[in-house]
Write an enzyme that holds these catalytic residues in place. Structure first.
Site, short mmCIF file in Angstrom:
data_model
loop_
_atom_site.label_atom_id
_atom_site.label_comp_id
_atom_site.label_asym_id
_atom_site.label_seq_id
_atom_site.Cartn_x
_atom_site.Cartn_y
_atom_site.Cartn_z
N HIS A 89 25.13 24.34 41.02
CA HIS A 89 26.37 24.98 40.60
C HIS A 89 26.17 26.48 40.41
O HIS A 89 25.05 26.95 40.20
CB HIS A 89 26.88 24.33 39.32
CG HIS A 89 27.30 22.91 39.51
ND1 HIS A 89 27.88 22.17 38.52
CD2 HIS A 89 27.23 22.09 40.60
CE1 HIS A 89 28.15 20.95 38.97
NE2 HIS A 89 27.76 20.88 40.23
N GLU A 91 26.92 28.43 37.95
CA GLU A 91 26.38 28.79 36.63
C GLU A 91 24.87 28.56 36.59
O GLU A 91 24.13 29.36 36.02
CB GLU A 91 27.07 27.96 35.54
CG GLU A 91 28.58 28.15 35.47
CD GLU A 91 29.36 27.20 36.38
OE1 GLU A 91 30.58 27.10 36.19
OE2 GLU A 91 28.77 26.59 37.28
N CYS A 120 26.15 22.13 33.38
CA CYS A 120 26.02 23.59 33.24
C CYS A 120 26.21 24.02 31.79
O CYS A 120 25.50 24.91 31.31
CB CYS A 120 27.03 24.30 34.14
SG CYS A 120 26.67 24.09 35.89
#
Length: 199
Positions: A89, A91, A120
């Site tokens: 992801h 993040e 995350c």
């Protein structure tokens, strides 16, 4: 008078810091190789960008746009079974980039194009992120519960209205109070029955 109006118009056209970093996050998201959604994230502290990240396959591996999407193949709904994905992801990639370059992210703000998932969020909480500014919601109720418990400030930025608003997180749970009240209740029940505990 005309000069004052012109000066006011220029001030109104100048983006706020939230808009500035949110727009950069959108630009970062354009690098994404995810088939389902493009997400961009920026870690910022004291009006300076610390790291950026976008969602996609790990370095040196085939992009999902070439290999196909595991989640699509298994018909995994959005917000579920995060482990069934080749990609990282946005993040996560921002945090990894900061770690690779030895950049401290404690007390930073995360700007992201999509509300972070629970995976995350756990990393962001442990990284010491104090504020999250997202541009759209994501259906992961655990992420919101964790952020509320950790006391992370969460806001939504609307690119059309140029406004930031506080995101209504669920009320924080009070674990210690709940545990204490259960112990008190069980001891009351025990005393009613005339049961004495031995030390």
């Amino acid at each position: 008078m005309a000069q004052q109006r012109l000066a006011k118009r220029k001030r109104d056209m100048r983006p706020s810091w939230d808009e500035y970093f949110s727009r950069i996050a959108v630009e970062v998201s354009r690098r994404s190789t995810c088939i389902r959604r493009h997400v961009g994230a920026i870690l910022m502290h004291d009006k300076r960008i610390l790291a950026t990240g976008y969602n996609g396959a790990p370095r040196g591996t085939i992009h999902c746009s070439e290999s196909g999407c595991l989640r699509e193949e298994h018909r995994v709904p959005s917000g579920e079974r995060h482990e069934l994905c080749r990609g990282l992801h946005a993040e996560m990639n921002a945090l990894i980039q900061a770690a690779n370059h030895g950049i401290r992210v404690q007390d930073a703000t995360l700007y992201t194009t999509t509300f972070p998932c629970s995976l995350c969020v756990k990393m962001l909480i442990n990284g010491g992120i104090q504020r999250i500014v997202a541009q759209c919601n994501y259906g992961d109720s655990l992420a919101k519960e964790l952020l509320a418990e950790a006391g992370v400030r969460v806001e939504l930025f609307d690119l059309q209205s140029h406004r930031t608003s506080v995101y209504p997180l669920p009320k924080q749970r009070r674990r210690t109070a709940a545990v204490t009240s259960k112990k008190d209740e069980s001891s009351r029940k025990a005393s009613k029955r005339g049961v004495r505990r031995r030390n």
